[in-house]
Design a protein around this motif. Sequence first.
Motif, PDB file in Angstrom:
ATOM      1  N   GLU A   1       9.666  -7.853   7.451  1.00 30.08           N
ATOM      2  CA  GLU A   1       8.948  -7.845   8.426  1.00 30.08           C
ATOM      3  C   GLU A   1       8.734  -6.819   8.972  1.00 30.08           C
ATOM      4  N   ARG A   2       9.266  -5.975   8.967  1.00 22.70           N
ATOM      5  CA  ARG A   2       9.246  -3.885   9.123  1.00 22.70           C
ATOM      6  C   ARG A   2       7.757  -2.671   8.266  1.00 22.70           C
ATOM      7  N   PHE A   3       7.385  -4.433   7.608  1.00 23.37           N
ATOM      8  CA  PHE A   3       5.746  -3.756   6.938  1.00 23.37           C
ATOM      9  C   PHE A   3       5.257  -4.026   7.861  1.00 23.37           C
ATOM     10  N   THR A   4       4.378  -2.747   8.612  1.00 25.44           N
ATOM     11  CA  THR A   4       3.442  -2.776   9.203  1.00 25.44           C
ATOM     12  C   THR A   4       2.707  -1.791   9.417  1.00 25.44           C
ATOM     13  N   PRO A   5       1.531  -1.797   9.433  1.00 22.05           N
ATOM     14  CA  PRO A   5       0.206  -0.461   9.058  1.00 22.05           C
ATOM     15  C   PRO A   5       0.753   0.344   9.629  1.00 22.05           C
ATOM     16  N   GLU A   6       1.334   0.637  10.826  1.00 23.32           N
ATOM     17  CA  GLU A   6       1.644   1.779  11.091  1.00 23.32           C
ATOM     18  C   GLU A   6       3.231   2.222  10.074  1.00 23.32           C
ATOM     19  N   THR A   7       4.340   1.358   9.521  1.00 23.78           N
ATOM     20  CA  THR A   7       5.158   1.770   8.733  1.00 23.78           C
ATOM     21  C   THR A   7       4.567   2.719   7.756  1.00 23.78           C
ATOM     22  N   VAL A   8       3.493   2.131   7.414  1.00 22.11           N
ATOM     23  CA  VAL A   8       3.109   2.185   5.636  1.00 22.11           C
ATOM     24  C   VAL A   8       1.794   3.038   5.673  1.00 22.11           C
ATOM     25  N   ALA A   9       1.143   3.676   6.780  1.00 20.50           N
ATOM     26  CA  ALA A   9       0.291   4.693   7.088  1.00 20.50           C
ATOM     27  C   ALA A   9       0.415   5.492   6.375  1.00 20.50           C
ATOM     28  N   THR A  10       1.438   6.441   5.817  1.00 25.70           N
ATOM     29  CA  THR A  10       1.723   7.673   5.318  1.00 25.70           C
ATOM     30  C   THR A  10       2.133   7.646   3.944  1.00 25.70           C
ATOM     31  N   ALA A  11       2.569   6.457   3.558  1.00 21.25           N
ATOM     32  CA  ALA A  11       2.994   6.204   1.893  1.00 21.25           C
ATOM     33  C   ALA A  11       2.364   5.460   0.657  1.00 21.25           C
ATOM     34  N   ASP A  12       2.196   6.721  -0.111  1.00 27.67           N
ATOM     35  CA  ASP A  12       1.986   6.556  -1.284  1.00 27.67           C
ATOM     36  C   ASP A  12       1.867   5.556  -1.896  1.00 27.67           C
ATOM     37  N   ALA A  13       2.862   4.620  -1.532  1.00 26.20           N
ATOM     38  CA  ALA A  13       3.580   4.047  -2.478  1.00 26.20           C
ATOM     39  C   ALA A  13       4.487   2.320  -2.650  1.00 26.20           C
ATOM     40  N   ILE A  14       3.937   1.339  -2.214  1.00 25.69           N
ATOM     41  CA  ILE A  14       5.110   0.988  -1.517  1.00 25.69           C
ATOM     42  C   ILE A  14       5.382  -0.550  -3.053  1.00 25.69           C
ATOM     43  N   VAL A  15       6.853  -0.478  -2.777  1.00 20.44           N
ATOM     44  CA  VAL A  15       7.802  -1.554  -3.408  1.00 20.44           C
ATOM     45  C   VAL A  15       8.264  -3.111  -3.067  1.00 20.44           C
TER      46      VAL A  15
ATOM     47  N   LEU B   1      -2.524  -4.778   6.280  1.00 23.94           N
ATOM     48  CA  LEU B   1      -1.581  -3.853   6.213  1.00 23.94           C
ATOM     49  C   LEU B   1      -2.003  -2.866   5.488  1.00 23.94           C
ATOM     50  N   LEU B   2      -2.848  -2.434   4.369  1.00 26.97           N
ATOM     51  CA  LEU B   2      -2.866  -1.835   3.762  1.00 26.97           C
ATOM     52  C   LEU B   2      -4.071  -0.434   4.271  1.00 26.97           C
ATOM     53  N   GLY B   3      -5.425  -1.361   4.876  1.00 34.42           N
ATOM     54  CA  GLY B   3      -6.529  -0.487   5.134  1.00 34.42           C
ATOM     55  C   GLY B   3      -7.005   0.767   5.944  1.00 34.42           C
ATOM     56  N   GLU B   4      -5.364   1.412   6.771  1.00 32.25           N
ATOM     57  CA  GLU B   4      -5.524   2.737   7.457  1.00 32.25           C
ATOM     58  C   GLU B   4      -4.753   3.364   6.616  1.00 32.25           C
ATOM     59  N   SER B   5      -4.132   3.115   5.353  1.00 32.89           N
ATOM     60  CA  SER B   5      -2.855   3.433   4.363  1.00 32.89           C
ATOM     61  C   SER B   5      -3.559   4.732   3.288  1.00 32.89           C
ATOM     62  N   ARG B   6      -2.766   5.367   3.037  1.00 33.41           N
ATOM     63  CA  ARG B   6      -3.197   6.095   1.506  1.00 33.41           C
ATOM     64  C   ARG B   6      -2.354   5.440   0.354  1.00 33.41           C
ATOM     65  N   VAL B   7      -1.654   4.435   0.712  1.00 34.33           N
ATOM     66  CA  VAL B   7      -0.882   3.136  -0.395  1.00 34.33           C
ATOM     67  C   VAL B   7      -2.122   3.231  -1.524  1.00 34.33           C
ATOM     68  N   SER B   8      -1.653   3.577  -3.049  1.00 35.04           N
ATOM     69  CA  SER B   8      -2.021   4.111  -3.991  1.00 35.04           C
ATOM     70  C   SER B   8      -1.845   3.121  -5.155  1.00 35.04           C
ATOM     71  N   PHE B   9      -0.373   2.689  -4.485  1.00 39.48           N
ATOM     72  CA  PHE B   9       0.581   2.165  -5.993  1.00 39.48           C
ATOM     73  C   PHE B   9       1.387   0.972  -5.394  1.00 39.48           C
ATOM     74  N   ILE B  10       1.320   0.240  -5.811  1.00 38.36           N
ATOM     75  CA  ILE B  10       2.146  -0.975  -5.589  1.00 38.36           C
ATOM     76  C   ILE B  10       3.199  -1.134  -6.373  1.00 38.36           C
ATOM     77  N   ALA B  11       4.262  -1.577  -6.613  1.00 39.77           N
ATOM     78  CA  ALA B  11       5.325  -1.982  -7.674  1.00 39.77           C
ATOM     79  C   ALA B  11       5.646  -3.604  -6.705  1.00 39.77           C
ATOM     80  N   SER B  12       5.728  -4.641  -7.592  1.00 38.85           N
ATOM     81  CA  SER B  12       6.270  -5.829  -7.059  1.00 38.85           C
ATOM     82  C   SER B  12       6.974  -6.666  -7.852  1.00 38.85           C
ATOM     83  N   ALA B  13       8.443  -6.778  -7.107  1.00 34.63           N
ATOM     84  CA  ALA B  13       9.518  -6.446  -8.547  1.00 34.63           C
ATOM     85  C   ALA B  13       9.363  -8.644  -8.778  1.00 34.63           C
TER      86      ALA B  13
END
Length: 196
Positions: free
Chosen positions: A39-53, A64-76
């Motif tokens: 529940e803490r994954f928000t546009p603000e918390t992921v804004a500077t992330a390069d990747a999320i797992v 969630l990701l529209g304003e972020s720099r995320v370029s990689f998502i790994a889903s477990a």
Amino acid sequence: MDSDNHLNARRPEVIIEANIPFIRGILEPVADVSYLEPERFTPETVATADAIVTRTRVKCCEDLLGESRVSFIASATIGLDHVDLPWCRSHGITVVNAPGCNAPAVAQYVFASLLSLPDFGPLDGKTLGVVGVGNVGRIVADWGERLGMRVMRCDPPRALAEGATGFSSIEEIAADADAITFHTPLTRSGDCPTYH
């Protein structure tokens, strides 16, 4: 010169869903890692992330990701229902998942659940319907047979590709099986959609 560039290189920022087991400490040698509850994954918390797992509770989409720099998502996870794949592809985000990662655990759960039913009795001689005979369903079907069960398999895409021999219809399984277990992806289109 190369050593100067190496010293000035920014470490990637990775945000990992806090409830994923066995991952703590793995990426820390090569990245700055934060662990967040879903529940803490928000546009603000992921804004500077390069990747999320993540797993299925985090919806990976434009909101969630529209304003972020995320370029990689790994889903477990096996499935990717929680990821807007077309949007991610169109924005250069690489998405990977882990098909088959929990197949034996799911099979264990299926048989533990059957054995815990007070009126089900012993497995030997019972008929098990397995709908979806992929990574998980194959293991469930194999274990069912090893436990003395008659196993009916229903997998329309495989039956179309391999021929109907060895496969039953969903109607046949519904009529004959003592227990039915489903191991299908959620699909809304194609020759054999599973939605509803």
